[in-house]
Design a protein around this motif. Structure first.
Motif, PDB file in Angstrom:
ATOM      1  N   GLY A 291       0.781  -1.237   0.000  1.00  0.00           N
ATOM      2  CA  GLY A 291       0.000   0.000   0.000  1.00  0.00           C
ATOM      3  C   GLY A 291       0.807   1.279   0.000  1.00  0.00           C
ATOM      4  N   VAL A 292       2.085   1.196  -0.398  1.00  0.00           N
ATOM      5  CA  VAL A 292       2.920   2.402  -0.369  1.00  0.00           C
ATOM      6  C   VAL A 292       2.840   3.195  -1.676  1.00  0.00           C
TER       7      VAL A 292
ATOM      8  N   THR B  79       0.630   2.267  -8.324  1.00  0.00           N
ATOM      9  CA  THR B  79       0.228   3.589  -8.814  1.00  0.00           C
ATOM     10  C   THR B  79       1.404   4.269  -9.514  1.00  0.00           C
TER      11      THR B  79
ATOM     12  N   ARG C  11       3.220  13.583  -3.958  1.00  0.00           N
ATOM     13  CA  ARG C  11       2.228  13.987  -2.958  1.00  0.00           C
ATOM     14  C   ARG C  11       0.934  13.188  -3.101  1.00  0.00           C
ATOM     15  N   ALA C  12       0.132  13.203  -2.057  1.00  0.00           N
ATOM     16  CA  ALA C  12      -1.131  12.446  -2.058  1.00  0.00           C
ATOM     17  C   ALA C  12      -2.223  13.266  -2.723  1.00  0.00           C
TER      18      ALA C  12
END
Ligand SMILES: Nc1ncnc2c1ncn2[C@@H]1O[C@H](COP(=O)(O)OP(=O)(O)O)[C@@H](O)[C@H]1O
Ligand SMILES: [Mg+2]
Length: 198
Positions: free
Chosen positions: A9-10, A14, A160-161
């Motif tokens: 999940g890091v 993505t 960034r998120a």
């Protein structure tokens, strides 16, 4: 380039999709090799629909012919496997990119992985990148600078998120094709330039 981490999940999948996508938009021939049999994020991402601009292969689909004339192979791996597996992975890749969150528990997981590799020659191929860092505040920069002071190679670009990544995953496209995805895409573009000189 191979994306790996001991923590799930890091942001490996993505980033794998977005780095491959960004290279493709720069007219590079790219293949994403999705080695996560269980989750298969890259393969699923591609199957959701919109044009990504690169081919996603599963390990069973890899044939020398498919990799001929390719500029870059981006490999997404599952978030598990011990030191031995990791060292095997390192032998067949030019760069091992380890995404890590900026918070202490995430950094500690990354440190234990990186420190396990430090005594080995392949250590020089390892690079970290701070991912999913809050868009406001300095947590990302602090994490990056802490790793750097510890002698760990870490990308100066911080990922960034942004919700654009989640929308992109849902639609099977890239963050740049999502409304409001410009900031996410500017991080991806900067990281692509930094890592691939492309
Ligand atoms: N930079 C980011 N900003 C916001 N959400 C992210 C970001 N990177 C990943 N995510 C989300 O975090 C979750 C885990 O990401 P994923 O790429 O699947 O990680 P991994 O492959 O390391 O398990 C997914 O829901 C994904 O959409
Ligand atoms: Mg994944």
């Amino acid at each position: 380039m191979t994306l790996a981490s001991w923590k799930g999940g890091v942001g490996k999948s993505t980033l794998a999709v977005h780095l491959a996508g960004c290279l493709a938009r720069r007219d590079k021939r790219v293949v994403l090799l999705d080695e996560d049999e269980r989750v298969g994020s890259g393969a699923r991402w591609a199957s959701r629909g919109e044009t990504l601009g690169f081919e996603v292969l599963r390990p069973e689909d890899v044939k020398p012919k498919k990799l001929r004339n390719v500029d870059f192979v981006v490999i997404d791996t599952p978030g598990r496997g011990g030191l031995r597996k990791l060292r095997e992975t390192l032998k067949r890749t030019d760069v091992l990119l380890v995404p890590t969150g900026p918070w202490v528990t995430e950094l500690d997981a990354t440190r234990s992985m990186v420190e396990a590799l430090r005594p080995h020659a392949e250590f020089e191929k390892v690079s970290c990148v701070i991912a999913r860092a809050p868009a406001v505040g300095g947590a990302g920069k602090r994490a990056r600078d802490a790793l750097s002071r510890e002698g760990v190679s870490v990308a100066s670009t911080i990922i960034r998120a942004y919700n654009a990544y989640l929308t992109a995953a849902e639609r099977g496209c890239l963050a740049c094709d999502v409304r409001g995805g410009a900031s996410a895409w500017s991080d991806v573009s900067a990281l692509t330039s930094e890592l691939f000189s492309a």
